[in-house]
Design a protein around this motif. Sequence first.
Motif, PDB file in Angstrom:
ATOM      1  N   ALA A 423       0.815  -1.209   0.000  1.00 30.66           N
ATOM      2  CA  ALA A 423       0.000   0.000   0.000  1.00 30.66           C
ATOM      3  C   ALA A 423       0.851   1.262   0.000  1.00 30.66           C
ATOM      4  O   ALA A 423       0.433   2.297  -0.528  1.00 30.66           O
ATOM      5  N   ARG A 424       2.044   1.197   0.603  1.00 38.53           N
ATOM      6  CA  ARG A 424       2.929   2.362   0.667  1.00 38.53           C
ATOM      7  C   ARG A 424       4.319   1.984   0.168  1.00 38.53           C
ATOM      8  O   ARG A 424       5.274   1.878   0.946  1.00 38.53           O
ATOM      9  N   PRO A 425       4.478   1.789  -1.132  1.00 33.55           N
ATOM     10  CA  PRO A 425       5.787   1.402  -1.673  1.00 33.55           C
ATOM     11  C   PRO A 425       6.836   2.495  -1.560  1.00 33.55           C
ATOM     12  O   PRO A 425       8.015   2.249  -1.791  1.00 33.55           O
ATOM     13  N   ASP A 426       6.411   3.701  -1.173  1.00 33.70           N
ATOM     14  CA  ASP A 426       7.347   4.810  -1.009  1.00 33.70           C
ATOM     15  C   ASP A 426       8.029   4.810   0.350  1.00 33.70           C
ATOM     16  O   ASP A 426       8.895   5.653   0.609  1.00 33.70           O
ATOM     17  N   ARG A 427       7.666   3.877   1.224  1.00 33.92           N
ATOM     18  CA  ARG A 427       8.199   3.856   2.582  1.00 33.92           C
ATOM     19  C   ARG A 427       8.898   2.538   2.869  1.00 33.92           C
ATOM     20  O   ARG A 427       8.551   1.496   2.291  1.00 33.92           O
ATOM     21  N   LEU A 428       9.862   2.572   3.785  1.00 26.76           N
ATOM     22  CA  LEU A 428      10.529   1.341   4.197  1.00 26.76           C
ATOM     23  C   LEU A 428       9.601   0.559   5.121  1.00 26.76           C
ATOM     24  O   LEU A 428       9.205   1.070   6.172  1.00 26.76           O
ATOM     25  N   PRO A 429       9.246  -0.663   4.770  1.00 27.02           N
ATOM     26  CA  PRO A 429       8.373  -1.449   5.649  1.00 27.02           C
ATOM     27  C   PRO A 429       9.173  -2.185   6.714  1.00 27.02           C
ATOM     28  O   PRO A 429      10.274  -2.694   6.458  1.00 27.02           O
ATOM     29  N   VAL A 430       8.612  -2.237   7.921  1.00 30.14           N
ATOM     30  CA  VAL A 430       9.228  -2.927   9.047  1.00 30.14           C
ATOM     31  C   VAL A 430       8.194  -3.875   9.638  1.00 30.14           C
ATOM     32  O   VAL A 430       7.105  -3.446  10.030  1.00 30.14           O
ATOM     33  N   ALA A 431       8.524  -5.153   9.697  1.00 26.35           N
ATOM     34  CA  ALA A 431       7.678  -6.150  10.359  1.00 26.35           C
ATOM     35  C   ALA A 431       8.319  -6.499  11.682  1.00 26.35           C
ATOM     36  O   ALA A 431       9.451  -6.998  11.716  1.00 26.35           O
ATOM     37  N   ALA A 432       7.638  -6.225  12.783  1.00 25.10           N
ATOM     38  CA  ALA A 432       8.150  -6.529  14.113  1.00 25.10           C
ATOM     39  C   ALA A 432       7.399  -7.742  14.650  1.00 25.10           C
ATOM     40  O   ALA A 432       6.181  -7.693  14.850  1.00 25.10           O
ATOM     41  N   LEU A 433       8.134  -8.831  14.869  1.00 23.71           N
ATOM     42  CA  LEU A 433       7.528 -10.110  15.232  1.00 23.71           C
ATOM     43  C   LEU A 433       8.187 -10.667  16.484  1.00 23.71           C
ATOM     44  O   LEU A 433       9.337 -10.366  16.784  1.00 23.71           O
ATOM     45  N   GLY A 434       7.463 -11.528  17.201  1.00 22.28           N
ATOM     46  CA  GLY A 434       8.083 -12.383  18.189  1.00 22.28           C
ATOM     47  C   GLY A 434       8.514 -13.671  17.511  1.00 22.28           C
ATOM     48  O   GLY A 434       8.136 -13.947  16.364  1.00 22.28           O
ATOM     49  N   ASP A 435       9.302 -14.471  18.207  1.00 19.48           N
ATOM     50  CA  ASP A 435       9.729 -15.724  17.577  1.00 19.48           C
ATOM     51  C   ASP A 435       8.549 -16.655  17.343  1.00 19.48           C
ATOM     52  O   ASP A 435       8.499 -17.370  16.336  1.00 19.48           O
ATOM     53  N   GLY A 436       7.562 -16.640  18.244  1.00 22.22           N
ATOM     54  CA  GLY A 436       6.385 -17.480  18.035  1.00 22.22           C
ATOM     55  C   GLY A 436       5.617 -17.084  16.789  1.00 22.22           C
ATOM     56  O   GLY A 436       5.282 -17.919  15.952  1.00 22.22           O
ATOM     57  N   GLY A 437       5.348 -15.788  16.631  1.00 15.45           N
ATOM     58  CA  GLY A 437       4.622 -15.318  15.462  1.00 15.45           C
ATOM     59  C   GLY A 437       5.407 -15.477  14.182  1.00 15.45           C
ATOM     60  O   GLY A 437       4.839 -15.747  13.121  1.00 15.45           O
ATOM     61  N   ALA A 438       6.752 -15.315  14.276  1.00 14.75           N
ATOM     62  CA  ALA A 438       7.583 -15.476  13.086  1.00 14.75           C
ATOM     63  C   ALA A 438       7.500 -16.896  12.551  1.00 14.75           C
ATOM     64  O   ALA A 438       7.407 -17.124  11.336  1.00 14.75           O
ATOM     65  N   LEU A 439       7.512 -17.872  13.452  1.00 13.94           N
ATOM     66  CA  LEU A 439       7.445 -19.260  13.012  1.00 13.94           C
ATOM     67  C   LEU A 439       6.042 -19.633  12.545  1.00 13.94           C
ATOM     68  O   LEU A 439       5.880 -20.411  11.607  1.00 13.94           O
ATOM     69  N   MET A 440       5.008 -19.060  13.167  1.00 13.12           N
ATOM     70  CA  MET A 440       3.646 -19.325  12.706  1.00 13.12           C
ATOM     71  C   MET A 440       3.440 -18.827  11.275  1.00 13.12           C
ATOM     72  O   MET A 440       2.762 -19.465  10.476  1.00 13.12           O
ATOM     73  N   GLY A 441       3.990 -17.651  10.967  1.00  7.87           N
ATOM     74  CA  GLY A 441       3.764 -17.050   9.658  1.00  7.87           C
ATOM     75  C   GLY A 441       4.906 -17.233   8.688  1.00  7.87           C
ATOM     76  O   GLY A 441       4.965 -16.541   7.662  1.00  7.87           O
ATOM     77  N   ALA A 442       5.829 -18.173   8.973  1.00 11.83           N
ATOM     78  CA  ALA A 442       7.064 -18.286   8.196  1.00 11.83           C
ATOM     79  C   ALA A 442       6.832 -18.579   6.720  1.00 11.83           C
ATOM     80  O   ALA A 442       7.673 -18.234   5.881  1.00 11.83           O
ATOM     81  N   SER A 443       5.706 -19.185   6.376  1.00  9.31           N
ATOM     82  CA  SER A 443       5.478 -19.490   4.962  1.00  9.31           C
ATOM     83  C   SER A 443       5.455 -18.219   4.116  1.00  9.31           C
ATOM     84  O   SER A 443       5.811 -18.246   2.935  1.00  9.31           O
ATOM     85  N   GLU A 444       5.062 -17.083   4.728  1.00  9.50           N
ATOM     86  CA  GLU A 444       4.986 -15.845   3.948  1.00  9.50           C
ATOM     87  C   GLU A 444       6.353 -15.194   3.751  1.00  9.50           C
ATOM     88  O   GLU A 444       6.453 -14.181   3.045  1.00  9.50           O
ATOM     89  N   LEU A 445       7.409 -15.751   4.339  1.00  4.21           N
ATOM     90  CA  LEU A 445       8.746 -15.272   3.990  1.00  4.21           C
ATOM     91  C   LEU A 445       9.023 -15.503   2.509  1.00  4.21           C
ATOM     92  O   LEU A 445       9.683 -14.696   1.849  1.00  4.21           O
ATOM     93  N   GLU A 446       8.516 -16.606   1.977  1.00  5.13           N
ATOM     94  CA  GLU A 446       8.677 -16.859   0.537  1.00  5.13           C
ATOM     95  C   GLU A 446       7.946 -15.800  -0.267  1.00  5.13           C
ATOM     96  O   GLU A 446       8.466 -15.307  -1.281  1.00  5.13           O
ATOM     97  N   THR A 447       6.744 -15.410   0.175  1.00  4.39           N
ATOM     98  CA  THR A 447       5.994 -14.352  -0.511  1.00  4.39           C
ATOM     99  C   THR A 447       6.792 -13.056  -0.504  1.00  4.39           C
ATOM    100  O   THR A 447       6.895 -12.356  -1.521  1.00  4.39           O
TER     101      THR A 447
END
Length: 546
Positions: A423-447
Amino acid sequence: MLVAEAVGRALVACGVDHVFGVVGSGNFHVTNAMVDAGARFVATRHEAGGATAADGYARTSGRPAAVTLHQGCGFTNALTGITEAAKSRTPLVVVAAEVREPRSNFFVDQEAMARAVGAVPHRVTSAAEAVAQAVAAVAEAVHGRRTVVLNLPLTVQGEEVADDALGSVALPPAPPGVAPSASDVDRLVAALSAAERPVFVVGRGGRSAGARDALRTLGERSGALLATSAVARGLFSTDPWQLDVSGGFSSPLTAELVSDADLIVGWGCALNMWTMRHGRLIGPGTTVVQVDDTPDALGAHRDLAFGVVGDVAVTARAVTDALGAPRTAYRSPAVRDRLARELRWRDVPFEDVSGAGRIDPRTLSIALDDLLPAQRVVAVDSGNFMGYPSMFLQVPDEQGFCFTQAFQSVGLGLATAIGAALARPDRLPVAALGDGGALMGASELETLVRLGLPMLVVVYDDEAYGAEVHHFGPDGHDLSTVRFPPTDLAAVGRGFGMESVTVRSPEDLDAVRAWVASGPTGPMLVQAKVTRDEPAWWLEEAFRGH
């Protein structure tokens, strides 16, 4: 033209320019029709990621988005993301293929499930009505601020639609904002005229440029200080009289000034337990007022002196017009000086407990805030860690912060960030995750890698579900179910094709600094080994409410 094509084209004609999800046999044709009509399709690796990325895109862009789903299992896979969007009143259209035959393996009652999670079910019932029904779904999503499930039965998709069905399709104009009654305007004017320390707390219903401008003008006229709920963070980021976030995330100064208010007005804000710290931010003699265009929202979480039914921007302008001469009220030189010096969490002194191979999350977040560009969009997952990136990373405005926490689900942060980044390609995106959430959503690292997004993924890694550790640990409970052995998340990131670094001290952030300076064209993962002996301040506040 078949129904599937007509529906897809109608959705795009009504303003849906991005569609997320996973394509299967039942939603193949409608998705391709949306692409052919000009929408961008973003394939995610899981339907929950698709729903949440679409949610993040819609919140950040201010435009409707769609998620496209296979019948049955595709729909149920996406339900957590749909629930978050529905609870957040995100303008989202869930295009769900559907089987109506109970003997099919794919059969579930998608209409009942939509209602159960707070979404609004629609259905395409015939070729003759297909286009109108698609338009109605987008109109309710946009103008009603609702998440709509548009069920598209397989038996209807193959029917033929008249060639001229799409001739003049467009989103109907928005209805005018709800105007407050004259008596309600008079009551709010009287309350503001009598208040010496008024505070506005603005929530999701006021998260727009129009509402922001109207409330800033009213704040100047009435002498009110300006706070937001967490979801509207950044709305007043450039205003010298802003208090940042009210509630569990509040800095000590914000909590003090809100607690001392003699009038609190919630504008499109529920004033719930999080925003008011279970009511502890409301003084014993404070007058509490709520303005919302949905009557059922008034007083749902808090006893009120009175409620005002009205659109936030429309009501704020009406009250401004009716107020007398400008007042100073809470806007004294002493308060302004304290706001300039003490408002931010990073300016509150703390003992840095970094050491033994772990970095204090406050030290980490302050260092990141200093090295990342100011034009950023921050998305945060759920967990004990979440207050640190939410409050220590500054954001340029309300479109710089995407907070999917209405359902409090762990694992949505990465997909949220993907939607916000698009939605905002003009800005640097930052995803702040915990290790639990990072592993739950890890499939979207490929995306993330496939899309080539220059995103910084920061994992606050305490090797546990930290909220549960700090909730149950003090009572001596066995914590083996919520603690985990170390995982090399940096190696996981590299396996997906990302640059990665493990951070145990501020010096380890040099790699991030170099990545930022390079003008990144792809993502980077930071596995930050954070200290874990103490709960975050906001979690301690939450525990006090039980």
